[in-house]
Design an enzyme around this catalytic site. Structure first.
Site, PDB file in Angstrom:
ATOM      1  N   GLU A 123      -4.484  22.104 -16.151  1.00  0.00           N
ATOM      2  CA  GLU A 123      -3.542  21.077 -16.206  1.00  0.00           C
ATOM      3  C   GLU A 123      -3.970  21.009 -14.307  1.00  0.00           C
ATOM      4  OE1 GLU A 123      -0.960  19.065 -19.054  1.00  0.00           O
ATOM      5  OE2 GLU A 123       0.458  21.133 -18.656  1.00  0.00           O
ATOM      6  N   GLU A 143      -1.451  25.564 -25.020  1.00  0.00           N
ATOM      7  CA  GLU A 143      -0.303  25.123 -25.227  1.00  0.00           C
ATOM      8  C   GLU A 143       0.513  24.640 -27.228  1.00  0.00           C
ATOM      9  OE1 GLU A 143      -1.005  24.240 -21.068  1.00  0.00           O
ATOM     10  OE2 GLU A 143      -1.891  23.926 -22.778  1.00  0.00           O
TER      11      GLU A 143
END
Length: 269
Positions: A123, A143
């Site tokens: 990210e 995730e």
């Protein structure tokens, strides 16, 4: 390379006109911590505010880039650096600025990746401008495999940086990607021998540093500014950004240096 500032989990150094920010928690594969986030936040501000800095390199210590959020802390087992809690309270957005979700540095940012660059690491990577990785590096957004959401911006940014089919596969499978596969889908630009990503990133930074800093900053700003505009709007915005650069002393110096067959000396003027 000169040491300056930083925190216990974020090393700040100067290499000429390049600021090198090193995620420095190798025992945890540089998983995000409060000291790391505070150090990153302050590093981005230093780069923005110091005109002597013309580029930034972001890397990790100990053979890893960043393994994402500290899941032990998320599970309630405490997070290192509680003495930074006041900084986080004073600016509730600090962690998002640190992770480049809510802040875009005005100087070019080059990522030098070795080892793990997963979850929050991937990210943060999406907030950088140019990306170099060692051949054994691993990328991915894990995730969903943990019942979590990649809230660092990936559901918005990733599909704008790589083809949507690849973005959705990465987001929905939570599987790892090799450096070669990451380059193949356009997530990174260079794959180099292990242990040389920082060297390559610094070489790219030196090429940037040799260019007119006002021009470099205006070009970067224009690229991002126009990304969500129509072509007509983007071309108009480009003129607004670009024409003033031609009136700078740096532009005149660049022309003189070319005519005189010598390297230009830019002064941000």
């Amino acid at each position: 390379m000169g040491q300056r500032g930083g925190t216990e989990h974020l090393t700040v150094q100067r290499e000429g006109a390049t600021l090198v920010l090193t995620l420095n928690r190798p025992e945890a594969k540089n998983a995000l911590s409060m000291p790391m986030l505070v150090g990153l936040h302050d590093g981005w501000l230093e780069a923005d505010e110091d005109d002597a800095i013309r580029s930034v390199v972001l890397t990790g210590a100990g053979g890893s880039f960043c393994a994402g959020m500290d899941l032990k802390a998320l599970a309630g087992k405490g997070m290192e650096g509680e003495h930074y809690r006041d900084r986080m309270k004073a600016d509730p957005d600090l962690h998002w600025k640190a992770m480049l979700r809510h802040h875009r540095p005005r100087k070019p940012v080059i990522a030098a990746v070795e080892g793990y660059c997963v979850a929050g690491g991937t990210e943060i990577l999406q907030g950088t401008d140019i990306r170099v990785a060692g051949e054994s590096a691993t990328f991915g957004l894990f995730e969903v495999k943990r019942g979590l959401f990649p809230i660092g911006g990936s559901t918005v940014r990733l599909q704008r940086q790589i083809p949507r089919t690849h973005a959705l596969e990465m987001l929905l499978t939570g599987r790892p990607y090799s450096a070669e596969e990451a380059r193949g889908i356009g997530l990174i630009g260079h794959v180099v021998p292990d242990g040389t990503a920082l060297e390559k990133a610094l070489a790219i930074a030196e090429q940037i540093n040799a260019c007119g800093p006002l021009a470099v900053e205006a070009v970067k700003a224009s690229v991002y500014e126009s990304a969500e505009l129509t072509e007509t709007e983007g071309l108009a915005a480009e003129l607004t950004r670009g024409w003033p650069v031609f009136d700078t002393a740096d532009a005149k110096e660049g022309a003189r240096a070319f005519a005189e067959k010598r390297p230009p000396v830019f002064r941000r003027a």
